[in-house]
Design a protein around this motif. Structure first.
Motif, PDB file in Angstrom:
ATOM      1  N   MET A   1     -35.692  32.415   3.721  1.00  0.00           N
ATOM      2  CA  MET A   1     -34.808  31.518   2.996  1.00  0.00           C
ATOM      3  C   MET A   1     -34.568  32.042   1.599  1.00  0.00           C
ATOM      4  O   MET A   1     -35.444  32.639   0.994  1.00  0.00           O
ATOM      5  CB  MET A   1     -35.422  30.131   2.867  1.00  0.00           C
ATOM      6  N   LYS A   2     -33.390  31.738   1.081  1.00  0.00           N
ATOM      7  CA  LYS A   2     -33.097  31.977  -0.321  1.00  0.00           C
ATOM      8  C   LYS A   2     -32.138  30.892  -0.786  1.00  0.00           C
ATOM      9  O   LYS A   2     -31.391  30.327   0.015  1.00  0.00           O
ATOM     10  CB  LYS A   2     -32.525  33.368  -0.564  1.00  0.00           C
ATOM     11  N   LEU A   3     -32.180  30.598  -2.051  1.00  0.00           N
ATOM     12  CA  LEU A   3     -31.317  29.564  -2.608  1.00  0.00           C
ATOM     13  C   LEU A   3     -29.911  30.119  -2.740  1.00  0.00           C
ATOM     14  O   LEU A   3     -29.677  31.087  -3.452  1.00  0.00           O
ATOM     15  CB  LEU A   3     -31.848  29.111  -3.974  1.00  0.00           C
ATOM     16  N   GLY A   4     -28.965  29.516  -2.047  1.00  0.00           N
ATOM     17  CA  GLY A   4     -27.584  29.981  -2.056  1.00  0.00           C
ATOM     18  C   GLY A   4     -26.743  29.317  -3.116  1.00  0.00           C
ATOM     19  O   GLY A   4     -25.946  29.969  -3.781  1.00  0.00           O
ATOM     20  N   TYR A   5     -26.910  27.997  -3.284  1.00  0.00           N
ATOM     21  CA  TYR A   5     -26.142  27.257  -4.274  1.00  0.00           C
ATOM     22  C   TYR A   5     -26.768  25.893  -4.478  1.00  0.00           C
ATOM     23  O   TYR A   5     -27.556  25.416  -3.670  1.00  0.00           O
ATOM     24  CB  TYR A   5     -24.677  27.097  -3.854  1.00  0.00           C
ATOM     25  N   VAL A   6     -26.391  25.278  -5.578  1.00  0.00           N
ATOM     26  CA  VAL A   6     -26.756  23.901  -5.893  1.00  0.00           C
ATOM     27  C   VAL A   6     -25.450  23.161  -6.081  1.00  0.00           C
ATOM     28  O   VAL A   6     -24.556  23.633  -6.792  1.00  0.00           O
ATOM     29  CB  VAL A   6     -27.614  23.824  -7.177  1.00  0.00           C
ATOM     30  N   ILE A   7     -25.314  22.000  -5.434  1.00  0.00           N
ATOM     31  CA  ILE A   7     -24.092  21.201  -5.529  1.00  0.00           C
ATOM     32  C   ILE A   7     -24.413  19.855  -6.168  1.00  0.00           C
ATOM     33  O   ILE A   7     -25.342  19.177  -5.751  1.00  0.00           O
ATOM     34  CB  ILE A   7     -23.459  20.948  -4.145  1.00  0.00           C
ATOM     35  N   PHE A   8     -23.607  19.490  -7.154  1.00  0.00           N
ATOM     36  CA  PHE A   8     -23.643  18.147  -7.716  1.00  0.00           C
ATOM     37  C   PHE A   8     -22.368  17.442  -7.292  1.00  0.00           C
ATOM     38  O   PHE A   8     -21.274  17.995  -7.439  1.00  0.00           O
ATOM     39  CB  PHE A   8     -23.721  18.188  -9.250  1.00  0.00           C
ATOM     40  N   TYR A   9     -22.511  16.231  -6.771  1.00  0.00           N
ATOM     41  CA  TYR A   9     -21.341  15.413  -6.431  1.00  0.00           C
ATOM     42  C   TYR A   9     -20.893  14.694  -7.693  1.00  0.00           C
ATOM     43  O   TYR A   9     -21.694  14.022  -8.350  1.00  0.00           O
ATOM     44  CB  TYR A   9     -21.685  14.423  -5.316  1.00  0.00           C
ATOM     45  N   VAL A  10     -19.620  14.871  -8.048  1.00  0.00           N
ATOM     46  CA  VAL A  10     -19.100  14.364  -9.321  1.00  0.00           C
ATOM     47  C   VAL A  10     -17.779  13.635  -9.099  1.00  0.00           C
ATOM     48  O   VAL A  10     -17.100  13.841  -8.093  1.00  0.00           O
ATOM     49  CB  VAL A  10     -18.914  15.509 -10.337  1.00  0.00           C
ATOM     50  N   ALA A  11     -17.412  12.803 -10.065  1.00  0.00           N
ATOM     51  CA  ALA A  11     -16.170  12.032  -9.961  1.00  0.00           C
ATOM     52  C   ALA A  11     -14.932  12.907 -10.111  1.00  0.00           C
ATOM     53  O   ALA A  11     -13.911  12.658  -9.469  1.00  0.00           O
ATOM     54  CB  ALA A  11     -16.164  10.920 -11.012  1.00  0.00           C
ATOM     55  N   ASP A  12     -15.002  13.941 -10.948  1.00  0.00           N
ATOM     56  CA  ASP A  12     -13.824  14.761 -11.239  1.00  0.00           C
ATOM     57  C   ASP A  12     -14.238  16.228 -11.316  1.00  0.00           C
ATOM     58  O   ASP A  12     -14.774  16.684 -12.330  1.00  0.00           O
ATOM     59  CB  ASP A  12     -13.211  14.300 -12.572  1.00  0.00           C
ATOM     60  N   VAL A  13     -13.996  16.962 -10.244  1.00  0.00           N
ATOM     61  CA  VAL A  13     -14.419  18.365 -10.157  1.00  0.00           C
ATOM     62  C   VAL A  13     -13.735  19.236 -11.214  1.00  0.00           C
ATOM     63  O   VAL A  13     -14.415  19.964 -11.943  1.00  0.00           O
ATOM     64  CB  VAL A  13     -14.220  18.930  -8.734  1.00  0.00           C
ATOM     65  N   PRO A  14     -12.385  19.204 -11.355  1.00  0.00           N
ATOM     66  CA  PRO A  14     -11.757  20.052 -12.378  1.00  0.00           C
ATOM     67  C   PRO A  14     -12.260  19.761 -13.798  1.00  0.00           C
ATOM     68  O   PRO A  14     -12.490  20.686 -14.583  1.00  0.00           O
ATOM     69  CB  PRO A  14     -10.262  19.746 -12.241  1.00  0.00           C
ATOM     70  N   ALA A  15     -12.446  18.497 -14.136  1.00  0.00           N
ATOM     71  CA  ALA A  15     -12.946  18.145 -15.468  1.00  0.00           C
ATOM     72  C   ALA A  15     -14.375  18.654 -15.662  1.00  0.00           C
ATOM     73  O   ALA A  15     -14.732  19.114 -16.752  1.00  0.00           O
ATOM     74  CB  ALA A  15     -12.888  16.634 -15.683  1.00  0.00           C
ATOM     75  N   VAL A  62     -25.679   8.783  -1.278  1.00  0.00           N
ATOM     76  CA  VAL A  62     -26.398   9.266  -2.457  1.00  0.00           C
ATOM     77  C   VAL A  62     -26.141   8.332  -3.633  1.00  0.00           C
ATOM     78  O   VAL A  62     -25.208   7.536  -3.612  1.00  0.00           O
ATOM     79  CB  VAL A  62     -25.958  10.710  -2.835  1.00  0.00           C
ATOM     80  N   ARG A  63     -26.982   8.445  -4.661  1.00  0.00           N
ATOM     81  CA  ARG A  63     -26.764   7.737  -5.914  1.00  0.00           C
ATOM     82  C   ARG A  63     -26.072   8.709  -6.851  1.00  0.00           C
ATOM     83  O   ARG A  63     -26.617   9.764  -7.177  1.00  0.00           O
ATOM     84  CB  ARG A  63     -28.083   7.266  -6.526  1.00  0.00           C
ATOM     85  N   PHE A  64     -24.873   8.393  -7.268  1.00  0.00           N
ATOM     86  CA  PHE A  64     -24.118   9.290  -8.138  1.00  0.00           C
ATOM     87  C   PHE A  64     -24.621   9.209  -9.570  1.00  0.00           C
ATOM     88  O   PHE A  64     -25.103   8.168 -10.015  1.00  0.00           O
ATOM     89  CB  PHE A  64     -22.623   8.943  -8.086  1.00  0.00           C
ATOM     90  N   HIS A  65     -24.511  10.321 -10.272  1.00  0.00           N
ATOM     91  CA  HIS A  65     -24.861  10.373 -11.685  1.00  0.00           C
ATOM     92  C   HIS A  65     -23.811   9.620 -12.496  1.00  0.00           C
ATOM     93  O   HIS A  65     -22.625   9.695 -12.189  1.00  0.00           O
ATOM     94  CB  HIS A  65     -24.913  11.827 -12.164  1.00  0.00           C
ATOM     95  N   ARG A  66     -24.268   8.939 -13.533  1.00  0.00           N
ATOM     96  CA  ARG A  66     -23.378   8.240 -14.443  1.00  0.00           C
ATOM     97  C   ARG A  66     -23.877   8.468 -15.868  1.00  0.00           C
ATOM     98  O   ARG A  66     -25.084   8.365 -16.123  1.00  0.00           O
ATOM     99  CB  ARG A  66     -23.317   6.737 -14.145  1.00  0.00           C
ATOM    100  N   GLY A  68     -23.911   6.762 -18.630  1.00  0.00           N
ATOM    101  CA  GLY A  68     -24.598   5.683 -19.329  1.00  0.00           C
ATOM    102  C   GLY A  68     -25.907   5.269 -18.699  1.00  0.00           C
ATOM    103  O   GLY A  68     -26.568   4.359 -19.200  1.00  0.00           O
ATOM    104  N   GLU A  69     -26.302   5.920 -17.625  1.00  0.00           N
ATOM    105  CA  GLU A  69     -27.529   5.545 -16.916  1.00  0.00           C
ATOM    106  C   GLU A  69     -28.636   6.569 -17.148  1.00  0.00           C
ATOM    107  O   GLU A  69     -28.377   7.696 -17.574  1.00  0.00           O
ATOM    108  CB  GLU A  69     -27.242   5.431 -15.416  1.00  0.00           C
ATOM    109  N   THR A  70     -29.860   6.170 -16.842  1.00  0.00           N
ATOM    110  CA  THR A  70     -30.988   7.096 -16.891  1.00  0.00           C
ATOM    111  C   THR A  70     -30.740   8.207 -15.882  1.00  0.00           C
ATOM    112  O   THR A  70     -30.374   7.926 -14.729  1.00  0.00           O
ATOM    113  CB  THR A  70     -32.296   6.349 -16.552  1.00  0.00           C
ATOM    114  N   PRO A  71     -30.914   9.468 -16.294  1.00  0.00           N
ATOM    115  CA  PRO A  71     -30.682  10.565 -15.341  1.00  0.00           C
ATOM    116  C   PRO A  71     -31.630  10.474 -14.148  1.00  0.00           C
ATOM    117  O   PRO A  71     -32.741   9.943 -14.255  1.00  0.00           O
ATOM    118  CB  PRO A  71     -30.982  11.824 -16.148  1.00  0.00           C
ATOM    119  N   SER A  72     -31.179  10.999 -13.019  1.00  0.00           N
ATOM    120  CA  SER A  72     -32.051  11.046 -11.842  1.00  0.00           C
ATOM    121  C   SER A  72     -33.144  12.081 -12.085  1.00  0.00           C
ATOM    122  O   SER A  72     -33.103  12.845 -13.048  1.00  0.00           O
ATOM    123  CB  SER A  72     -31.239  11.376 -10.592  1.00  0.00           C
TER     124      SER A  72
END
Length: 129
Positions: A1-15, A62-66, A68-72
């Motif tokens: 195994m090797k780490l290929g990528y890390v993905i964060f789900y976000v509200a606005d990808v281009p931003a 999943v719980r999305f990042h926001r 104004g909230e405490t980071p996951s």
């Protein structure tokens, strides 16, 4: 195994890509024409962002990042030789200051910010410096 990528789900990808380019100086690698997936250059392993809608279409709950909230309980670590300058630049570019640069007992300098989505980002010097 090797780490290929890390993905964060976000509200606005281009931003989010634009923010990471401006705040952290990372180069955009790819943005899909749908604007629902993009990557920035970080070396061997890609840092990717996908739309929150994509999480659902992948069958994920999943719980999305926001901002104004405490980071996951996860952080993204970016290594730089000049943590104080990187921290100041990131905050001037819209990152939210969490902890200013501090010297750790093992010699590393570390600071924390949150990105525009509320993701916790560690800015740190290389180990052993």
């Amino acid at each position: 195994m090797k780490l290929g990528y890390v993905i964060f789900y976000v509200a606005d990808v281009p931003a989010t890509l634009a923010f990471y380019e401006t705040a952290f100086g990372l180069k955009r690698r790819f943005l899909h024409e749908s604007n629902s997936y993009g990557e920035v250059e970080t070396g061997t392993t890609a840092l990717a962002f996908a739309s929150e809608d994509m999480a659902g279409s992948n069958g994920l709950t999943v719980r999305f990042h926001r901002p104004g909230e405490t980071p996951s309980a996860v952080e993204l670590g970016l290594v730089t030789p000049d943590v104080p300058a990187a921290f100041q630049h990131a905050v001037k570019s819209g990152a939210i200051s969490v902890q200013p640069p501090k010297q750790k007992p093992w010699g590393q300098t570390v600071a924390y910010v949150k990105d525009l989505n509320g993701v916790l980002v560690e800015l740190c010097s290389p180990m052993g410096t």
